[in-house]
Write an enzyme that holds these catalytic residues in place. Structure first.
Site, PDB file in Angstrom:
ATOM      1  N   ASP A 100     105.493  54.754  29.043  1.00 33.91           N
ATOM      2  CA  ASP A 100     104.802  54.252  27.837  1.00 33.91           C
ATOM      3  C   ASP A 100     105.242  52.862  27.375  1.00 33.91           C
ATOM      4  OD1 ASP A 100     107.301  54.736  26.527  1.00 33.91           O
ATOM      5  OD2 ASP A 100     106.690  56.768  25.992  1.00 33.91           O
ATOM      6  N   HIS A 115     109.417  55.833  36.756  1.00 28.61           N
ATOM      7  CA  HIS A 115     108.105  56.389  37.100  1.00 28.61           C
ATOM      8  C   HIS A 115     106.966  55.407  36.852  1.00 28.61           C
ATOM      9  CE1 HIS A 115     109.853  60.724  36.574  1.00 28.61           C
ATOM     10  NE2 HIS A 115     110.224  60.154  37.688  1.00 28.61           N
ATOM     11  N   GLY A 186     116.273  63.614  25.714  1.00 28.27           N
ATOM     12  CA  GLY A 186     114.861  64.005  25.649  1.00 28.27           C
ATOM     13  C   GLY A 186     114.215  64.260  26.988  1.00 28.27           C
ATOM     14  N   SER A 188     113.749  67.322  30.152  1.00 23.78           N
ATOM     15  CA  SER A 188     113.971  68.735  30.491  1.00 23.78           C
ATOM     16  C   SER A 188     114.924  68.866  31.673  1.00 23.78           C
ATOM     17  CB  SER A 188     112.639  69.410  30.815  1.00 23.78           C
ATOM     18  OG  SER A 188     111.992  68.729  31.862  1.00 23.78           O
ATOM     19  N   LEU A 213     116.056  68.349  22.219  1.00 25.88           N
ATOM     20  CA  LEU A 213     115.615  69.284  21.187  1.00 25.88           C
ATOM     21  C   LEU A 213     116.118  70.695  21.461  1.00 25.88           C
ATOM     22  CD1 LEU A 213     113.850  69.493  18.644  1.00 25.88           C
ATOM     23  CD2 LEU A 213     111.899  69.950  20.123  1.00 25.88           C
ATOM     24  N   ALA A 231     115.630  63.566  18.949  1.00 25.76           N
ATOM     25  CA  ALA A 231     116.259  62.291  19.323  1.00 25.76           C
ATOM     26  C   ALA A 231     116.121  61.266  18.198  1.00 25.76           C
ATOM     27  CB  ALA A 231     115.622  61.758  20.609  1.00 25.76           C
TER      28      ALA A 231
END
Ligand code: OAD
Length: 240
Positions: A100, A115, A186, A188, A213, A231
């Site tokens: 992003d 990525h 943040g 997984s 989280l 976060a």
């Protein structure tokens, strides 16, 4: 609780979609995640881009407007502030799995995009020579063609089954080799190779910290400290 960054000479931070959740962007896994709504096999794999590129564009092209509308949150800003106040002799690398661009917009400078970046489009033919270019179009109703070679254009991101760009992989490898503080935030921790970075950091003797989280499932024993929470709430304090 505050982490004392002055003690470390080689800091590596890995971020994932949870860092951008506070900016209103979806994570990939979890109740409202991208892969909960869109079958990952159908939309996320490199083979789909080859066989049914319209599917790849429908999902990722459709996310472009959301990225543009999103603003960096307190987590992005805390990371940028941390980098800005380090001494010249302290090395810092921010490795993000996010596509992003919000870390750069927050002011982070030494960023590796593992990525890729969804705001860019590139030719699917690597030999074409067209440079990746900024592209606001979603292309979710028509697959675009390369203006140079007429091959299919694609989002400049890494799909499942594709390797990490060599320059990104190399930069991370070098940083992890000498790392003395590793923070994953943040994420997984289920997507490789990023999921394995903590093991390299641990091997290098780094302090290893997980900020997320929820607890990692299954837990990765290479993380020696865990801070649970959002976060955007935790980082301004941890990184103060
Ligand atoms: P995931 O969606 O797998 O994980 C996001 C993590 O963030 C989850 O563990 C959440 O609990 C946590 N989380 C959610 N909101 C949070 C918040 N406000 N603060 C802190 N944590 C929060 O995302 P990634 O680990 O980034 O690749 O996924 C890795 C890669 O898998 C992505 O880059 C993407 C995906 O497929 C591509 O699409 C190329």
């Amino acid at each position: 609780m505050r982490l004392d960054f002055t003690r470390y000479g080689n800091i590596v931070i890995l971020t994932g979609a949870g860092v951008s959740a506070g900016s209103g962007l979806q994570t990939y896994r979890g109740p409202d995640g991208v892969w909960e709504k869109h079958n990952v096999e159908e939309y996320g794999h490199a083979q789909t881009m080859i066989e049914r590129p319209e599917k790849t564009w429908q999902l990722f092209g459709g996310l472009r407007a959301k990225l543009r509308a999103a603003e960096p949150n307190a987590a992005h800003l805390a990371l940028a502030r941390l980098e800005a106040r380090l001494r010249p002799d302290q090395k810092f690398l921010l490795v993000t799995q996010n596509v992003d661009g919000l870390h750069q917009r927050a002011g982070s400078r030494n960023v590796v995009e593992l990525h890729g970046n969804l705001s860019l489009t590139r030719c699917s033919d690597d030999s074409c020579g067209l440079e990746p270019f900024l592209d606001e179009e979603a292309h979710d109703d028509h697959v675009p063609a390369c203006p140079r070679c007429s091959s299919v254009l694609r989002p400049h991101i890494v799909l499942f089954g594709e390797p990490i760009p060599l320059d990104a992989a190399w930069a991370v490898k070098l940083a992890l080799r000498d790392c003395d503080l590793f923070l994953a935030i943040g994420t997984s921790g289920v997507v490789s190779p990023a999921a394995n970075f903590v093991r390299s950091a641990e091997y290098a003797g780094a302090r290893t910290v997980y900020v997320n989280l929820e607890p990692m499932s299954p837990p990765n024993p290479a993380f020696k400290e865990v801070f649970l929470g959002k976060a955007e709430e935790l980082l301004p304090e941890l990184l103060a």
